[in-house]
Design a protein around this motif. Structure first.
Motif, PDB file in Angstrom:
ATOM      1  N   ARG A  50       0.735  -1.252   0.003  1.00  0.00           N
ATOM      2  CA  ARG A  50       0.125  -0.106   0.139  1.00  0.00           C
ATOM      3  C   ARG A  50       0.901   1.242   0.039  1.00  0.00           C
ATOM      4  O   ARG A  50       0.300   2.238  -0.682  1.00  0.00           O
ATOM      5  CB  ARG A  50      -1.013  -0.083   1.132  1.00  0.00           C
ATOM      6  CG  ARG A  50      -2.092  -1.127   1.054  1.00  0.00           C
ATOM      7  CD  ARG A  50      -2.737  -1.407   2.444  1.00  0.00           C
ATOM      8  NE  ARG A  50      -3.896  -2.074   2.266  1.00  0.00           N
ATOM      9  CZ  ARG A  50      -4.054  -3.448   2.050  1.00  0.00           C
ATOM     10  NH1 ARG A  50      -2.874  -4.231   1.972  1.00  0.00           N
ATOM     11  NH2 ARG A  50      -5.180  -4.012   1.837  1.00  0.00           N
ATOM     12  N   ALA A  53       2.324   1.791  -3.715  1.00  0.00           N
ATOM     13  CA  ALA A  53       1.126   2.146  -4.484  1.00  0.00           C
ATOM     14  C   ALA A  53       0.951   3.609  -4.275  1.00  0.00           C
ATOM     15  O   ALA A  53       0.566   4.426  -5.269  1.00  0.00           O
ATOM     16  CB  ALA A  53      -0.157   1.458  -4.313  1.00  0.00           C
ATOM     17  N   SER A  54       1.161   4.142  -3.256  1.00  0.00           N
ATOM     18  CA  SER A  54       0.524   5.352  -2.680  1.00  0.00           C
ATOM     19  C   SER A  54       1.519   6.605  -3.472  1.00  0.00           C
ATOM     20  O   SER A  54       1.036   7.572  -3.762  1.00  0.00           O
ATOM     21  CB  SER A  54       0.618   5.708  -1.111  1.00  0.00           C
ATOM     22  OG  SER A  54       1.844   5.864  -0.623  1.00  0.00           O
ATOM     23  N   VAL A  56       2.591   6.290  -6.489  1.00  0.00           N
ATOM     24  CA  VAL A  56       2.356   6.297  -7.669  1.00  0.00           C
ATOM     25  C   VAL A  56       0.843   6.827  -7.957  1.00  0.00           C
ATOM     26  O   VAL A  56       0.862   7.782  -8.727  1.00  0.00           O
ATOM     27  CB  VAL A  56       2.438   4.795  -8.380  1.00  0.00           C
ATOM     28  CG1 VAL A  56       2.010   4.818  -9.918  1.00  0.00           C
ATOM     29  CG2 VAL A  56       3.717   4.338  -8.377  1.00  0.00           C
ATOM     30  N   THR A  57       0.158   6.762  -6.954  1.00  0.00           N
ATOM     31  CA  THR A  57      -1.314   7.006  -7.213  1.00  0.00           C
ATOM     32  C   THR A  57      -1.510   8.600  -6.741  1.00  0.00           C
ATOM     33  O   THR A  57      -2.045   9.216  -7.326  1.00  0.00           O
ATOM     34  CB  THR A  57      -2.153   6.230  -6.423  1.00  0.00           C
ATOM     35  OG1 THR A  57      -1.962   6.211  -5.209  1.00  0.00           O
ATOM     36  CG2 THR A  57      -2.439   4.991  -6.893  1.00  0.00           C
ATOM     37  N   GLU A  58      -0.597   9.009  -5.623  1.00  0.00           N
ATOM     38  CA  GLU A  58      -0.686  10.138  -5.204  1.00  0.00           C
ATOM     39  C   GLU A  58       0.342  11.247  -5.657  1.00  0.00           C
ATOM     40  O   GLU A  58       0.373  12.318  -4.976  1.00  0.00           O
ATOM     41  CB  GLU A  58      -0.949  10.319  -3.756  1.00  0.00           C
ATOM     42  CG  GLU A  58      -2.037   9.308  -3.219  1.00  0.00           C
ATOM     43  CD  GLU A  58      -1.878   8.971  -1.816  1.00  0.00           C
ATOM     44  OE1 GLU A  58      -1.257   9.775  -0.922  1.00  0.00           O
ATOM     45  OE2 GLU A  58      -2.591   8.203  -1.263  1.00  0.00           O
ATOM     46  N   HIS A  87      -4.544  -4.166  -5.621  1.00  0.00           N
ATOM     47  CA  HIS A  87      -4.312  -2.527  -5.770  1.00  0.00           C
ATOM     48  C   HIS A  87      -2.996  -2.339  -6.163  1.00  0.00           C
ATOM     49  O   HIS A  87      -2.860  -1.574  -7.249  1.00  0.00           O
ATOM     50  CB  HIS A  87      -4.724  -1.918  -4.536  1.00  0.00           C
ATOM     51  CG  HIS A  87      -4.757  -0.244  -4.467  1.00  0.00           C
ATOM     52  ND1 HIS A  87      -5.112   0.392  -5.469  1.00  0.00           N
ATOM     53  CD2 HIS A  87      -3.571   0.460  -4.049  1.00  0.00           C
ATOM     54  CE1 HIS A  87      -4.910   1.718  -5.423  1.00  0.00           C
ATOM     55  NE2 HIS A  87      -3.922   1.542  -4.461  1.00  0.00           N
ATOM     56  N   LEU A  88      -2.116  -2.759  -6.027  1.00  0.00           N
ATOM     57  CA  LEU A  88      -0.519  -2.632  -6.186  1.00  0.00           C
ATOM     58  C   LEU A  88      -0.416  -2.939  -7.707  1.00  0.00           C
ATOM     59  O   LEU A  88       0.046  -2.172  -8.482  1.00  0.00           O
ATOM     60  CB  LEU A  88       0.453  -3.166  -5.443  1.00  0.00           C
ATOM     61  CG  LEU A  88       1.946  -2.916  -5.910  1.00  0.00           C
ATOM     62  CD1 LEU A  88       2.406  -1.317  -5.541  1.00  0.00           C
ATOM     63  CD2 LEU A  88       2.649  -3.944  -4.903  1.00  0.00           C
ATOM     64  N   ASP A  90      -2.657  -3.509 -10.001  1.00  0.00           N
ATOM     65  CA  ASP A  90      -3.483  -2.630 -10.933  1.00  0.00           C
ATOM     66  C   ASP A  90      -2.803  -1.196 -11.226  1.00  0.00           C
ATOM     67  O   ASP A  90      -2.868  -0.504 -12.311  1.00  0.00           O
ATOM     68  CB  ASP A  90      -4.836  -2.403 -10.490  1.00  0.00           C
ATOM     69  CG  ASP A  90      -5.644  -3.951 -10.293  1.00  0.00           C
ATOM     70  OD1 ASP A  90      -5.215  -4.786 -11.258  1.00  0.00           O
ATOM     71  OD2 ASP A  90      -6.939  -4.202  -9.745  1.00  0.00           O
ATOM     72  N   THR A  91      -2.511  -0.765  -9.942  1.00  0.00           N
ATOM     73  CA  THR A  91      -1.880   0.442  -9.899  1.00  0.00           C
ATOM     74  C   THR A  91      -0.587   0.584 -10.935  1.00  0.00           C
ATOM     75  O   THR A  91      -0.454   1.509 -11.799  1.00  0.00           O
ATOM     76  CB  THR A  91      -1.248   0.942  -8.598  1.00  0.00           C
ATOM     77  OG1 THR A  91      -2.425   1.322  -7.689  1.00  0.00           O
ATOM     78  CG2 THR A  91      -0.470   2.314  -8.567  1.00  0.00           C
ATOM     79  N   SER A  94      -1.462   0.040 -14.856  1.00  0.00           N
ATOM     80  CA  SER A  94      -2.221   1.187 -15.612  1.00  0.00           C
ATOM     81  C   SER A  94      -1.626   2.526 -15.316  1.00  0.00           C
ATOM     82  O   SER A  94      -1.963   3.357 -15.954  1.00  0.00           O
ATOM     83  CB  SER A  94      -3.586   1.409 -14.729  1.00  0.00           C
ATOM     84  OG  SER A  94      -3.433   1.641 -13.452  1.00  0.00           O
ATOM     85  N   ALA A  95      -0.437   2.571 -14.677  1.00  0.00           N
ATOM     86  CA  ALA A  95       0.226   3.902 -14.496  1.00  0.00           C
ATOM     87  C   ALA A  95       1.122   4.466 -15.762  1.00  0.00           C
ATOM     88  O   ALA A  95       1.458   3.711 -16.503  1.00  0.00           O
ATOM     89  CB  ALA A  95       1.404   3.815 -13.497  1.00  0.00           C
TER      90      ALA A  95
END
Length: 244
Positions: A50, A53-54, A56-58, A87-88, A90-91, A94-95
């Motif tokens: 988590r 992933a944060s 990359v997503t944030e 979630h990781l 998929d993140t 798709s990044a």
């Protein structure tokens, strides 16, 4: 290795980790991580997934703390781990290739760093879960093992945080016996280790074996397959190389 290949391996390794953990049960001891039970392994790896992933997503451009460990156990903890791993994957799959965020080892891009790092993080901890379960572990592919050796020697232990130091300059050679030109020369001193990806002169100690065995030995999950020369240097690695 290509980014898509890393993602595919990450997907598989996380699934293997979860399956082995569920078969072992959360109370099982993890022999490769003294003091840990399977619940500790799931909480740690799920938290790291988590956290990674944060970025990359944030789009964090500087370090931020990892989150707290979940107050979950048993099947609920296993489900939490699986959700975070999904979630990781998929993140990262798709990044955007040019996503900008913080990363802590040299890499062609932040995305390449996080995909590579989480693939090796998950693979090593999958080995831990399978050790807790017992039985034969799933094989680590040679290409992945060679990449992981390189990341560990030329990435992690090039940092000032590495504790692998020697008052007297020494040279450790790492040689994968099942791959052409898979040789690393690690120069030890009172500074962080300096590693070259070739056979660079005389070594005081050499560790040799199949790439998958060397990969796990350098991560202190297995003994070194073969040691020649000054065995105290291999012992120094095992004593000081733990990543914290």
């Amino acid at each position: 290795m290509e980014t898509a290949e890393f993602v595919q391996i990450l997907d598989r390794e996380g699934g293997l980790l979860a399956a082995a953990a569920e078969q072992a049960g959360v109370d099982a001891e993890v022999p490769t991580c003294p003091g840990w039970q399977v619940r500790d392994l799931l909480r740690h790896t799920g938290m790291v997934h988590r956290w990674a992933a944060s970025f990359v997503t944030e789009g964090h451009t500087s370090p931020h703390p990892v989150g707290g460990l979940p107050d979950l156990d048993g099947s609920a903890l296993a489900a939490w781990f699986r959700d975070g791993h999904r979630h990781l994957v998929d993140t990262l799959s798709s990044a955007a290739p040019d996503v900008r965020c913080w990363h802590f080892l040299p890499a062609p891009s932040p995305l390449v760093f996080w995909v590579r790092r989480q693939t090796h993080e998950t693979t090593v901890h999958r080995i831990d879960a399978e050790a807790a379960r017992g039985g034969a572990p799933t094989t680590v592919a040679r290409a992945l093992a060679l990449d992981g050796i390189d990341e560990l020697l030329r990435g992690f232990h090039a940092r000032h945080r590495s504790r692998v130091r020697s008052e007297e300059p020494r040279v450790l050679r790492v040689r994968a016996a099942d791959a052409d030109d898979a040789v690393w020369t690690v120069r030890l001193s009172t500074e962080p280790p300096v590693t070259e990806r070739h056979d660079a002169g005389r070594a005081d100690c050499e560790v040799t074996g199949p790439a998958d065995r060397l990969y796990l030995a350098l991560w202190n999950r297995l003994p070194f397959p073969a040691v020649t020369g000054d065995a105290s240097i291999a012992a120094l690695w095992r004593e000081k190389s733990a990543i914290t």
